[in-house]
Design a protein around this motif. Structure first.
Motif, PDB file in Angstrom:
ATOM      1  N   GLY A 322      11.084  58.073 -43.179  1.00 52.15           N
ATOM      2  CA  GLY A 322       9.876  58.710 -42.528  1.00 52.15           C
ATOM      3  C   GLY A 322      10.212  58.933 -41.002  1.00 52.15           C
ATOM      4  O   GLY A 322       9.696  58.418 -40.190  1.00 52.15           O
ATOM      5  N   ALA A 323      11.278  60.010 -40.744  1.00 52.91           N
ATOM      6  CA  ALA A 323      11.655  60.381 -39.465  1.00 52.91           C
ATOM      7  C   ALA A 323      10.677  60.781 -38.528  1.00 52.91           C
ATOM      8  O   ALA A 323      10.835  61.040 -37.352  1.00 52.91           O
ATOM      9  N   ARG A 329       6.058  61.075 -41.694  1.00 51.16           N
ATOM     10  CA  ARG A 329       6.883  61.642 -42.872  1.00 51.16           C
ATOM     11  C   ARG A 329       8.121  61.936 -43.039  1.00 51.16           C
ATOM     12  O   ARG A 329       8.940  61.925 -41.876  1.00 51.16           O
ATOM     13  N   PHE A 330       8.526  62.128 -44.103  1.00 54.70           N
ATOM     14  CA  PHE A 330       9.969  62.738 -44.245  1.00 54.70           C
ATOM     15  C   PHE A 330      10.195  64.063 -43.524  1.00 54.70           C
ATOM     16  O   PHE A 330       9.529  64.770 -43.613  1.00 54.70           O
ATOM     17  N   GLY A 331      11.352  64.305 -43.041  1.00 50.10           N
ATOM     18  CA  GLY A 331      11.736  65.687 -42.521  1.00 50.10           C
ATOM     19  C   GLY A 331      12.449  66.390 -43.641  1.00 50.10           C
ATOM     20  O   GLY A 331      12.272  65.829 -44.731  1.00 50.10           O
ATOM     21  N   GLU A 332      13.113  67.442 -43.157  1.00 50.12           N
ATOM     22  CA  GLU A 332      13.873  68.140 -44.112  1.00 50.12           C
ATOM     23  C   GLU A 332      15.358  67.262 -44.284  1.00 50.12           C
ATOM     24  O   GLU A 332      15.485  66.301 -43.533  1.00 50.12           O
ATOM     25  N   ASN A 333      15.964  67.819 -45.119  1.00 46.94           N
ATOM     26  CA  ASN A 333      17.470  67.048 -45.676  1.00 46.94           C
ATOM     27  C   ASN A 333      18.023  67.111 -44.210  1.00 46.94           C
ATOM     28  O   ASN A 333      18.624  67.993 -43.459  1.00 46.94           O
ATOM     29  N   TYR A 334      18.700  65.869 -44.025  1.00 50.78           N
ATOM     30  CA  TYR A 334      19.660  65.430 -42.892  1.00 50.78           C
ATOM     31  C   TYR A 334      18.967  65.491 -41.595  1.00 50.78           C
ATOM     32  O   TYR A 334      19.459  65.443 -40.533  1.00 50.78           O
ATOM     33  N   ASP A 335      17.713  65.547 -41.664  1.00 48.56           N
ATOM     34  CA  ASP A 335      16.733  65.688 -40.149  1.00 48.56           C
ATOM     35  C   ASP A 335      16.503  64.012 -39.822  1.00 48.56           C
ATOM     36  O   ASP A 335      15.420  63.535 -40.137  1.00 48.56           O
TER      37      ASP A 335
END
Length: 676
Positions: A322-323, A329-335
């Protein structure tokens, strides 16, 4: 307390018995050993579990009373007053703390606590409406409900009413309380509420994708307890309702779209961990439950894909998820930025629940590797060593100049949104239930925690005892005492970090490979063993007092991130055993953000019993960048550096903390001192 009620199995919370008990068509192929059958006597975990019993649970109940959460139930019972807390889900703080108290009483009977919990249940019962509806934010004053509740029941459930979320935590608490005490007082309240849900929701009835998942997990627990398939059917119905929400470009919160609610794509078509991280964990755990109980392969395939995405692209090195602060929430991939990493404690707990279920589905150690990473790092960092102060967020980086406004530098005794402290209360007593599991003639050892367990293997009683000094030392000893000589497979997890795997993906890797291998002896003699899905398999006819010794090498390892993680390029993190380490201001001349760790820096582990309740620190010499000439220049000088386990930071006051360290200086950014 009836002995039959003490044979409990834990899965995020309790479930009862085995598939044959309820006549279920299918279930998890692997069954966890109930935490009530695992007797922990461990220098690392026992004090934490005891602190939860003596400090965290009482403090939680006291704050429930002092903050008005209990008063809300009193007012609902009388039908007068004004909802006196902030959030519609504040009811769940009582449920979660009752759940934690029940877990605690299951292994540590406490008549005084038992009586107090009964008194709370009486207050909850009085607040329940005749048809089973239980939601103080509306019942107190139905004509003027909380703004999140909507003018009528359920009309805002797809967003923030949390009516079904409250029900889910009620169900989980009720199952735990009944199985710990044998009393039906809370269970009857829960079943009445659940039967109302059966009347309201389902095919040809009201349709909704719950805004905050957990009711699905709660319904599964009631199904396991009662055998009523309608509860399982409703859990599946709620899951299958997802995937119908369109993006609202006029929303004041543009991120609060279908993805945020896990409602943009049908679950069986999803391939990404998306949205609010806690909601996501509760959903994916429930999908695994329903997959196991129904044999739905589409569900299994979906959670496999989502897990691969999270572990391969969306998890922090210390197990946090949950960056993004906006929406938790989750960010985008590798974020995976460090200065703004959110990493909610509830998300870490949910991640343990989900990974445990994935192990029970597949029997692969990689899920327990992730569970261990979360447990020893990103989860227990959320509770202070006093048991009464908490982090809601778990930062990756605290500096004097980069401090995101949503992140905490200091632990708090309580929060206006207190979901994390009460989640800790219910989670800590359950930890012994993650140590062992079994399937047919396989006995799995998943976590390395001192104590003994009573296990039924192939219909024969086996006592297994662990002796170790984990996570500080890699020497493990297991003594087996079958009632009679018994042939079975002892499967001991060999952690991925022993096998040159920082995480079961390419998101993080160790710098360089270690040639050190685990050594295994049986009764003092080295033995050959096979590896199966991350487990060392020892197959033999075990007799009383057979002793297995395992030596896991615990080198200090440098961790680097995938190049696509922009925030970690040119940086390293430090790991020893299962623990991620950090530098804290207290040990490093008041600063942590000025440390460089080039390749030649070496660390020596030293155990300090008087520091932070006893920790192994890492000490070395490393370059530090310092300001000189009254702020007109810089110099780099090699000085002592001390690292502590990440979980222990912020127990000695606020200040800088760093996990990722630059290997060299690649540029300089100047800051002027702010005026006071």
């Amino acid at each position: 307390m009836k002995s039959s009620l003490l044979s409990l199995t834990l899965l995020g919370s309790f479930w009862l018995g085995s598939a044959t008990t309820l006549g279920q068509a299918s279930d998890y192929p692997i069954q966890p050993v109930p935490f009530t059958d695992v007797h922990v006597d461990d220098p690392f975990w026992s004090p934490r579990i005891e602190k939860n019993r003596t400090e965290t649970i009482p403090a939680s109940f006291a704050r429930i009373e002092s903050t008005g959460r209990l008063k809300n139930f009193d007012m609902a019972a009388k039908g007068e007053g004004k909802f006196c807390t902030t959030y519609t889900f504040d009811d769940t703080d009582i449920y979660k703390t009752i759940e934690g108290a029940s877990f605690s009483m299951a292994v540590h009977p406490d008549p005084q606590l038992d009586a107090y919990v009964d008194s709370l249940i009486g207050v909850v019962k009085a607040a329940q409406e005749p048809d089973g509806y239980l939601y103080t934010a509306r019942t107190i004053d139905p004509a003027n409900p909380h703004k999140w509740a909507g003018p009528e029941r359920w009309v805002l459930e797809h967003e923030n009413s949390h009516e079904l979320y409250n029900s889910g935590h009620l169900f989980e608490a009720a199952a735990a309380h009944y199985q710990a005490t044998g009393k039906r007082n809370l269970l009857d309240i829960a079943l009445k509420n659940a039967d109302l849900l059966l009347d309201v929701f389902g095919p040809n009835k009201r349709h909704v994708a719950p805004g905050h998942e957990v009711v699905e997990m709660g319904l599964v627990k009631l199904y396991r307890l009662t055998g009523r398939e309608k509860y399982l059917d409703l859990a599946k119905f709620f899951i299958d309702e997802r995937g119908k929400r369109e993006y609202d470009e006029n929303s004041p919160d543009p991120w609060k779209n279908g993805k945020y609610w896990q409602d943009a794509t049908p679950v069986v078509d999803e391939d990404e961990a998306v949205g609010h991280a806690v909601r996501a964990m509760y959903l994916y755990a429930a999908v695994a439950d329903v997959a196991a109980l129904t044999g739905d392969e589409a569900y299994t395939t979906a959670v496999d894909r989502i897990w691969d995405n999270m572990v391969g692209k969306k998890i922090y090195v210390q197990g946090g998820i949950g960056a993004v602060p906006s929406g938790e929430r989750f960010g985008e991939n590798y974020d995976l930025p460090n200065h703004s990493a959110y990493n909610e404690t509830c998300a870490a707990i949910g991640n343990v629940y989900w990974n445990h279920r994935m192990f029970l589905l597949h029997g692969d150690a990689k899920y327990m590797d992730v569970l261990e990473k979360v447990l020893y790092n990103g989860m227990i960092s959320g509770v202070g060593m006093d048991g009464k102060t908490f982090f809601y967020t778990n930062a990756m980086q605290i500096t004097d100049h980069y401090q995101h406004h949503d992140l905490e530098r200091e632990r708090s005794g309580w929060f206006v949104c207190s979901c994390c402290p009460t989640n800790v209360t219910r989670f800590m007593p359950s930890i012994p239930g993650y140590v062992y599991a079994k399937r047919n003639d396989d006995l799995y050892v998943n976590l390395f925690i001192n104590g003994s367990a009573d296990v039924d293997v192939k219909g024969k009683s086996v006592t297994i005892t662990q002796e170790n000094n984990y996570p500080w030392d890699g020497g493990l000893a297991f003594t087996l005492k079958p009632r009679s000589s018994t042939e079975f497979n002892l499967k001991i997890r060999i952690p991925g970090w022993v096998q040159n795997e920082a995480l079961p993906s390419d998101l993080y890797r160790f710098e360089g490979n270690s040639d050190a291998k685990p050594e295994i002896n049986v009764n003092g003699q080295a033995v050959d063993y096979t590896m199966d899905k991350g487990y060392a398999v020892l197959s033999r006819k075990w007799k009383r007092n057979d002793k297995v010794e395992v030596m896991l090498p615990m080198d200090v390892r440098r961790v680097v991130a995938n190049e696509q993680v922009e925030a970690d390029r040119g940086k390293v993190a430090i790991q020893r055993g299962p623990l991620i380490y950090c530098a804290e201001w207290k040990d490093n001349d008041g600063q942590a953000s000025n440390i460089l760790l080039p390749e030649q820096v070496e660390f020596t582990p030293t155990f300090e019993s008087s520091l932070l309740n006893g920790v192994t620190v890492l000490e070395g010499q490393a370059p530090k960048v310092e300001v000189i000439d009254n702020g007109l220049g810089l110099k780099t000088e090699t000085k002592p550096v001390r690292l502590i386990p990440y979980y222990a930071w912020a127990n000695r006051g606020p200040g800088e903390m760093q996990i990722w360290f630059p290997e060299k200086v690649t540029g300089v950014e100047l800051f002027a001192e702010e005026s006071k």
